[in-house]
Design a protein around this motif. Structure first.
Motif, PDB file in Angstrom:
ATOM      1  N   GLU A  49       2.014 -11.036   3.432  1.00 52.90           N
ATOM      2  CA  GLU A  49       1.358 -11.455   2.185  1.00 52.90           C
ATOM      3  C   GLU A  49       2.268 -11.307   0.972  1.00 52.90           C
ATOM      4  O   GLU A  49       2.016 -11.921  -0.073  1.00 52.90           O
ATOM      5  N   ASN A  50       3.320 -10.517   1.107  1.00 53.64           N
ATOM      6  CA  ASN A  50       4.266 -10.329  -0.001  1.00 53.64           C
ATOM      7  C   ASN A  50       5.626 -10.939   0.321  1.00 53.64           C
ATOM      8  O   ASN A  50       6.655 -10.511  -0.213  1.00 53.64           O
TER       9      ASN A  50
ATOM     10  N   LYS B 141       0.746  -7.522   8.162  1.00 57.70           N
ATOM     11  CA  LYS B 141      -0.097  -8.306   7.264  1.00 57.70           C
ATOM     12  C   LYS B 141       0.330  -8.104   5.800  1.00 57.70           C
ATOM     13  O   LYS B 141       0.450  -9.066   5.028  1.00 57.70           O
ATOM     14  N   CYS B 142       0.572  -6.841   5.436  1.00 55.34           N
ATOM     15  CA  CYS B 142       0.973  -6.526   4.054  1.00 55.34           C
ATOM     16  C   CYS B 142       2.329  -7.156   3.728  1.00 55.34           C
ATOM     17  O   CYS B 142       2.520  -7.721   2.654  1.00 55.34           O
TER      18      CYS B 142
END
Length: 468
Positions: A438-439, A434-435
């Motif tokens: 998102e980046n 997820k991290c």
């Protein structure tokens, strides 16, 4: 040729015969560097003061002995404050007044021959009122980063322009008349930075306060460090975040993790049975193994001292990817103010344009810090090749890894990023993915966001794997 000095991109020197004068006129516009032809201007001059007042050989030898006493090889510091009153010079009737050209020229001549590696130069309280003569130091000791000119007679800030080619990081000017010529401190700082844009400290003050979002290794909790379980968690947390930045971030940001006067050394170990001894080349050239390095000067040079020098050295080493699951940690000593431990493990590294496997042992001596979780006082790194039998154990991360059939949209590279992110952050795979998503799968940006959110306490506990 006598009395050579370099001012405002012009080389000025004095010669004493007509033949040389004529030859210099002839080469005007005939000598050139990479960009332009160099003109030569010849003018008649009185004999320079420095030539009239040459010091005798025996006086130069005594001055050299005096400077050797004032030089600290460990910190590469030369302390020349109040040099005129040094008992060793006064006792030999040597009047060393540094605002006189021949005296400063003698000092710079000795520095060039004896201390070209000088990092810190202290000229405090020497009655200096101009810096023309000191400007020659630019070519003689270019590694100076700290310069102390406090308590002299400098009246105009323009004098500092004569030293602007020095890459200073710390400058002291307090006690000079020029400090009182500014309307406020901001104007003072602004003008000094125009001369020395790399400056970090002025008169002992930090010029760039740390930003709130700066990447530092923060304490995971406020409890005491007493007790084996807390110490274990503290060291694990420290290593996770340290190698998170070391592998995927800007290693220069680790400067705040090292004590200002920390030390770092690198050694290599290999034998004739290694599959490819040349793979260690990028590490061997920095090898400080005392069994191999007999030259004491070279051993001192290879010992990296001070935090800025250390992170510069670390940034020059090949990029790496450490396997956190391979780490074994041995803590053999701890008090309320100091912890000593060693880390053994495996990493993948780029060396000679190859993607190779290495083993390492890293020994840390650390102390608790106000600005970071732990502050490194001493760091010793040993790197060696690993045998082919050990290669298959590298980067095997415990826990279930999503198979390609379950996550067909993830590439092999994204799988590797996800696994590495999980290994060093301690988060579960789904949170790592997820991290990263998102980046934009930018690992460095994701790592920085993770550290900032973790510092702010915005990552829930359920995001992390349980450390056993």
């Amino acid at each position: 040729m006598d009395s050579f000095h370099y001012i405002n991109n012009e080389a000025q020197f004095f010669v004493q015969d007509a033949v040389t004068e004529s030859a210099l006129k002839e080469v005007s516009q005939k000598v050139h560097d990479e960009n332009r032809k160099i003109p030569t201007f010849v003018n008649h001059s009185a004999i320079p003061y420095s030539i009239q007042n040459h010091l005798r050989p025996e006086e130069m030898e005594q001055i050299k002995l005096t400077l050797n006493k004032r030089y600290d090889a460990y910190t590469q510091s030369l302390d020349l404050q109040r040099l005129q009153y040094d008992p060793d010079l006064v006792g030999h009737d040597i009047d060393m007044i540094l605002n006189q050209r021949h005296c400063m020229a003698a000092i710079l001549q000795i520095i060039e021959k004896e201390f070209p590696e000088v990092f810190c130069l202290n000229l405090r309280n020497n009655k200096l009122y101009q810096l023309d003569d000191l400007s020659d130091i630019i070519g003689k000791a270019p590694k100076i980063k700290i310069l102390n000119l406090s308590d002299n007679e400098l009246k105009m800030a323009l004098e500092l322009q004569k030293l602007k080619e020095l890459k200073l990081e710390e400058l002291w000017l307090e006690g000079n008349p020029l400090c009182s010529t500014f309307s406020d401190h901001a104007a003072y700082v602004s003008l000094i930075l125009d001369c020395f844009p790399n400056l970090l400290r002025l008169d002992g003050r930090e010029l760039y306060p740390r930003a709130v979002t700066e990447v530092v290794l923060m304490k995971p909790c406020k409890e005491s460090y007493q007790g084996p379980e807390l110490l274990k968690n503290l060291i694990l947390y420290f290593l996770q975040q340290y190698y998170f930045i070391y592998d995927y971030g800007d290693r220069h940001t680790l400067i705040n993790v090292y004590h200002e006067k920390a030390c770092f050394s690198l050694s290599t170990a290999f034998n004739s049975m290694d599959p490819d001894p040349s793979a260690l080349y990028d590490y061997i050239k920095n090898n400080r193994n005392m069994k191999d390095i007999k030259d004491s000067y070279l051993r001192r040079k290879l010992l990296k001292h001070r935090n800025r020098t250390i992170v510069d050295a670390l940034s020059m080493l090949p990029r790496t990817q450490h396997d956190f699951s391979s780490f074994s940690i041995d803590m053999w000593f701890h008090t309320d103010t100091m912890i000593s431990f060693a880390v053994n493990g495996l990493f993948r590294g780029e060396s000679n344009s190859q993607n190779l496997m290495f083993a390492f042992t890293r020994t840390f001596i650390v102390t608790p810090s106000m600005t970071s979780m732990l502050c490194i006082l001493n760091d010793q790194l040993l790197v060696k090749n690993i045998s082919p039998l050990n290669v298959h154990t590298v980067f095997t991360i415990p826990g279930s890894i999503p198979c390609s059939s379950c996550t067909p949209t993830l590439s092999q590279l994204q799988h590797e990023l996800e696994q590495a992110f999980s290994s060093l952050s301690g988060m579960k795979f789904e949170w790592c993915r997820k991290c990263l998503e998102e980046n934009g799968w930018n690992y460095t940006r994701a790592a920085q966001v993770f550290l900032i959110l973790q510092i702010q306490g915005k990552i829930p506990k359920e995001a992390f794997k349980q450390i056993t």
